[in-house]
Design a protein around this motif. Structure first.
Motif, PDB file in Angstrom:
ATOM      1  N   ILE A  70       0.865  -1.179   0.000  1.00 58.38           N
ATOM      2  CA  ILE A  70       0.000   0.000   0.000  1.00 58.38           C
ATOM      3  C   ILE A  70       0.902   1.229   0.000  1.00 58.38           C
ATOM      4  N   ILE A  71       0.653   2.153  -0.915  1.00 56.47           N
ATOM      5  CA  ILE A  71       1.459   3.368  -1.009  1.00 56.47           C
ATOM      6  C   ILE A  71       1.113   4.292   0.154  1.00 56.47           C
ATOM      7  N   GLU A  72       2.149   4.630   0.953  1.00 56.40           N
ATOM      8  CA  GLU A  72       1.957   5.558   2.081  1.00 56.40           C
ATOM      9  C   GLU A  72       2.368   6.978   1.728  1.00 56.40           C
ATOM     10  N   ASP A  73       3.398   7.091   0.886  1.00 53.89           N
ATOM     11  CA  ASP A  73       3.907   8.421   0.552  1.00 53.89           C
ATOM     12  C   ASP A  73       4.642   8.344  -0.779  1.00 53.89           C
ATOM     13  N   PHE A  74       4.741   9.460  -1.456  1.00 58.09           N
ATOM     14  CA  PHE A  74       5.492   9.519  -2.708  1.00 58.09           C
ATOM     15  C   PHE A  74       6.076  10.908  -2.869  1.00 58.09           C
ATOM     16  N   ASP A  75       7.139  10.960  -3.666  1.00 58.85           N
ATOM     17  CA  ASP A  75       7.826  12.222  -3.910  1.00 58.85           C
ATOM     18  C   ASP A  75       8.677  12.035  -5.159  1.00 58.85           C
ATOM     19  N   THR A  76       9.267  13.099  -5.622  1.00 58.19           N
ATOM     20  CA  THR A  76      10.228  13.010  -6.705  1.00 58.19           C
ATOM     21  C   THR A  76      11.612  13.158  -6.090  1.00 58.19           C
ATOM     22  N   GLY A  77      12.464  12.176  -6.331  1.00 56.12           N
ATOM     23  CA  GLY A  77      13.815  12.211  -5.781  1.00 56.12           C
ATOM     24  C   GLY A  77      14.679  13.238  -6.476  1.00 56.12           C
ATOM     25  N   GLU A  78      15.874  13.449  -5.946  1.00 58.85           N
ATOM     26  CA  GLU A  78      16.814  14.406  -6.549  1.00 58.85           C
ATOM     27  C   GLU A  78      17.184  14.002  -7.967  1.00 58.85           C
ATOM     28  N   ASP A  79      17.100  12.707  -8.262  1.00 54.61           N
ATOM     29  CA  ASP A  79      17.417  12.218  -9.606  1.00 54.61           C
ATOM     30  C   ASP A  79      16.222  12.324 -10.559  1.00 54.61           C
ATOM     31  N   GLY A  80      15.102  12.892 -10.071  1.00 52.27           N
ATOM     32  CA  GLY A  80      13.920  13.068 -10.905  1.00 52.27           C
ATOM     33  C   GLY A  80      13.022  11.849 -10.974  1.00 52.27           C
ATOM     34  N   LEU A  81      13.409  10.758 -10.315  1.00 51.99           N
ATOM     35  CA  LEU A  81      12.609   9.537 -10.333  1.00 51.99           C
ATOM     36  C   LEU A  81      11.543   9.578  -9.241  1.00 51.99           C
ATOM     37  N   LEU A  82      10.463   8.873  -9.481  1.00 52.76           N
ATOM     38  CA  LEU A  82       9.390   8.766  -8.501  1.00 52.76           C
ATOM     39  C   LEU A  82       9.880   7.906  -7.332  1.00 52.76           C
ATOM     40  N   ALA A  83       9.789   8.431  -6.137  1.00 48.03           N
ATOM     41  CA  ALA A  83      10.183   7.702  -4.923  1.00 48.03           C
ATOM     42  C   ALA A  83       8.924   7.382  -4.133  1.00 48.03           C
ATOM     43  N   LEU A  84       8.733   6.114  -3.825  1.00 45.46           N
ATOM     44  CA  LEU A  84       7.564   5.664  -3.072  1.00 45.46           C
ATOM     45  C   LEU A  84       7.979   5.128  -1.718  1.00 45.46           C
ATOM     46  N   ARG A  85       7.101   5.265  -0.772  1.00 44.70           N
ATOM     47  CA  ARG A  85       7.207   4.548   0.503  1.00 44.70           C
ATOM     48  C   ARG A  85       5.940   3.704   0.573  1.00 44.70           C
ATOM     49  N   VAL A  86       6.134   2.385   0.622  1.00 48.74           N
ATOM     50  CA  VAL A  86       4.995   1.471   0.700  1.00 48.74           C
ATOM     51  C   VAL A  86       5.077   0.694   2.011  1.00 48.74           C
ATOM     52  N   ARG A  87       3.945   0.118   2.394  1.00 55.27           N
ATOM     53  CA  ARG A  87       3.898  -0.717   3.596  1.00 55.27           C
ATOM     54  C   ARG A  87       3.179  -2.013   3.238  1.00 55.27           C
ATOM     55  N   GLY A  88       3.741  -3.117   3.731  1.00 52.56           N
ATOM     56  CA  GLY A  88       3.162  -4.432   3.486  1.00 52.56           C
ATOM     57  C   GLY A  88       1.868  -4.618   4.253  1.00 52.56           C
TER      58      GLY A  88
END
Length: 192
Positions: A70-88
């Motif tokens: 389940i996606i808890e948070d998302f952002d764009t990293g310094e490299d421009g890629l989508l960064a997700l924080r998920v939880r099982g």
């Protein structure tokens, strides 16, 4: 197991466990689409250990067991890629897979039964102490752990499986175990 469903899969060289957090960097179109679709529908996706293949490129062969993310948070990293924080969240068993035109693997899955809400048995009592010591070594206040959790057999098992230095294959074996006490027995043998 009951309740067959379909779930998009995100095969990785790691095992996500129920309750555990995981950071992901997403850059392939198939996974960007997956994240978009899950965000719109308010649903999760499955993370399975890769048995054969790589995380990027051609579709990889996932293990037959995984955990819903389940996606808890998302952002764009310094490299421009989508960064997700998920939880099982929930465990599942993959019955069969198919690959979409975009390379996304979709599994027909059966959800595993929820864990029993059992207390730790006497023979596993030391495992709660080990978990508290791990939290202290990580600089976290073990006294702040919720008392109802530190006595819960499933919760203690999942946190130990997450934090102990286990191989991915060992974590997968723990993930596949349905009975919370047998799961703790397996972890105890791995700790020896």
């Amino acid at each position: 197991m009951a309740d067959h469903d379909t779930l998009p899969l995100f095969p990785l060289h790691t095992v996500l466990l129920p309750g555990a957090a995981l950071g992901l960097r997403v850059f392939e179109r198939r996974y960007l689409d997956l994240v978009r679709d899950c965000g719109r529908a308010g649903t999760g996706f499955g993370i399975c250990l890769i048995l054969d293949g790589q995380e990027a490129g051609a579709p990889a062969m996932p293990a037959a067991y995984g955990t819903e993310a389940i996606i808890e948070d998302f952002d764009t990293g310094e490299d421009g890629l989508l960064a997700l924080r998920v939880r099982g969240r929930r465990r599942f068993h993959v019955l069969r897979t198919r690959v979409r035109d975009n390379g996304l693997v979709v599994g027909e899955i059966a959800w595993a039964a929820p864990d029993a809400d059992d207390e730790l048995r006497a023979e596993h009592g030391l495992m709660a102490t080990v978990l508290e010591k791990i939290y202290e070594a990580m600089g976290q206040d073990a006294a702040a752990l919720p008392p109802e959790q530190i006595d819960n057999a499933a919760w203690v098992g999942w946190r130990l499986a997450e934090l102990l230095p286990l191989s991915d294959q060992q974590r997968l074996a723990v993930l596949q175990e349905d009975d919370v006490h047998t799961r703790l027995d397996r972890l105890l043998s791995l700790m020896d």
